[in-house]
Write a protein that holds these residues in place. Structure first.
Motif, PDB file in Angstrom:
ATOM      1  N   ARG A 106       0.841  -1.196   0.000  1.00 15.33           N
ATOM      2  CA  ARG A 106       0.000   0.000   0.000  1.00 15.33           C
ATOM      3  C   ARG A 106       0.875   1.244   0.000  1.00 15.33           C
ATOM      4  NH1 ARG A 106      -2.779  -0.418   6.031  1.00 15.33           N
ATOM      5  NH2 ARG A 106      -0.923   0.147   7.284  1.00 15.33           N
ATOM      6  N   GLN A 107       0.293   2.297  -0.555  1.00 13.27           N
ATOM      7  CA  GLN A 107       0.991   3.570  -0.615  1.00 13.27           C
ATOM      8  C   GLN A 107       0.020   4.699  -0.305  1.00 13.27           C
ATOM      9  OE1 GLN A 107       2.980   4.438  -4.340  1.00 13.27           O
ATOM     10  NE2 GLN A 107       4.425   5.795  -3.301  1.00 13.27           N
ATOM     11  N   ALA A 108       0.288   5.396   0.775  1.00 13.99           N
ATOM     12  CA  ALA A 108      -0.500   6.559   1.148  1.00 13.99           C
ATOM     13  C   ALA A 108       0.097   7.803   0.491  1.00 13.99           C
ATOM     14  CB  ALA A 108      -0.511   6.714   2.664  1.00 13.99           C
TER      15      ALA A 108
ATOM     16  N   GLY B 209       2.102  10.862  -0.392  1.00 11.58           N
ATOM     17  CA  GLY B 209       3.333  11.416   0.161  1.00 11.58           C
ATOM     18  C   GLY B 209       4.208  10.436   0.898  1.00 11.58           C
ATOM     19  N   LYS B 210       3.838   9.156   0.855  1.00  9.88           N
ATOM     20  CA  LYS B 210       4.608   8.141   1.582  1.00  9.88           C
ATOM     21  C   LYS B 210       5.110   7.070   0.641  1.00  9.88           C
ATOM     22  CE  LYS B 210       2.374   8.811   6.058  1.00  9.88           C
ATOM     23  NZ  LYS B 210       1.734   8.137   7.226  1.00  9.88           N
ATOM     24  N   GLU B 211       6.045   6.270   1.125  1.00 16.16           N
ATOM     25  CA  GLU B 211       6.592   5.185   0.334  1.00 16.16           C
ATOM     26  C   GLU B 211       5.595   4.025   0.258  1.00 16.16           C
ATOM     27  OE1 GLU B 211      11.364   5.765   1.351  1.00 16.16           O
ATOM     28  OE2 GLU B 211      10.252   4.053   2.133  1.00 16.16           O
ATOM     29  N   ARG B 212       5.791   3.186  -0.743  1.00 13.88           N
ATOM     30  CA  ARG B 212       5.001   1.971  -0.859  1.00 13.88           C
ATOM     31  C   ARG B 212       5.592   0.916   0.066  1.00 13.88           C
ATOM     32  NH1 ARG B 212       4.275  -0.133  -6.820  1.00 13.88           N
ATOM     33  NH2 ARG B 212       6.528  -0.441  -6.601  1.00 13.88           N
ATOM     34  N   ASN B 213       4.754   0.321   0.891  1.00  9.17           N
ATOM     35  CA  ASN B 213       5.216  -0.633   1.894  1.00  9.17           C
ATOM     36  C   ASN B 213       4.434  -1.932   1.829  1.00  9.17           C
ATOM     37  OD1 ASN B 213       7.232   1.000   3.206  1.00  9.17           O
ATOM     38  ND2 ASN B 213       5.557   2.185   4.095  1.00  9.17           N
TER      39      ASN B 213
ATOM     40  N   SER C  92       1.680  -3.346  11.580  1.00 10.53           N
ATOM     41  CA  SER C  92       0.536  -2.442  11.671  1.00 10.53           C
ATOM     42  C   SER C  92      -0.792  -3.107  11.338  1.00 10.53           C
ATOM     43  CB  SER C  92       0.746  -1.243  10.749  1.00 10.53           C
ATOM     44  OG  SER C  92       0.919  -1.671   9.414  1.00 10.53           O
TER      45      SER C  92
ATOM     46  N   GLU D 296      -5.734   5.285   9.308  1.00 11.58           N
ATOM     47  CA  GLU D 296      -4.351   5.174   8.848  1.00 11.58           C
ATOM     48  C   GLU D 296      -4.157   4.049   7.838  1.00 11.58           C
ATOM     49  OE1 GLU D 296      -5.425   5.314  12.020  1.00 11.58           O
ATOM     50  OE2 GLU D 296      -4.229   4.000  13.340  1.00 11.58           O
TER      51      GLU D 296
ATOM     52  N   ALA E 176      -5.090   4.237   1.755  1.00 12.76           N
ATOM     53  CA  ALA E 176      -3.974   4.148   0.815  1.00 12.76           C
ATOM     54  C   ALA E 176      -4.468   3.522  -0.480  1.00 12.76           C
ATOM     55  CB  ALA E 176      -2.838   3.300   1.390  1.00 12.76           C
TER      56      ALA E 176
END
Length: 126
Positions: A38-40, A42-46, A63, A89, A92
């Motif tokens: 998933r990628q939110a 402004g954030k990296e894909r995790n 998480s 949270e 994403a």
């Protein structure tokens, strides 16, 4: 060549559940390890979850442990991500990924995967 198509995303409230599906083309799907990322904004894909070719081993990011479940149906070329007790949270774009080699091992880094879907948006409101 493998094509992956995700579905099942949407807008839900905190505490709700969603089930994402990933449909894969290709006759060798049952030899691939699979993952959900998933990628939110402004954030990296995790990594969210991963599963080996047989479904015998799974991995979950801290998480989502206890809330999400990854599974697969090799007869139908499908991978699922059941998401319960969703939180804001968790919002994403969720991607399905396939790893064509070493399908017996869990892969947690995006560079380990060879094929990607287009992503499906999951939005959790508070």
């Amino acid at each position: 060549q493998v094509q992956l198509v995700e579905s099942g995303g949407g807008l839900v409230q905190a505490g709700d559940s969603l089930r994402l599906s990933c449909a894969a083309s290709g006759r060798t799907f049952n030899s691939y390890a699979m993952g959900w990322f998933r990628q939110a904004p402004g954030k990296e894909r995790n990594i969210v979850a991963a599963i080996t070719w047989s479904g015998g081993s799974t991995y979950y990011a801290d998480s989502v442990k206890g809330r999400f479940t990854i599974s697969r149906d090799n007869a139908k070329n499908l991978v699922y991500l059941q998401m319960n007790s969703l939180k804001p949270e968790d919002t994403a774009v969720y991607y399905c990924a396939a790893r064509s080699n070493m399908g017996r091992t869990i892969a947690v880094f995006d560079w380990q995967y060879d094929y990607w879907g287009q992503g499906t948006q999951v939005t959790v409101s508070s």
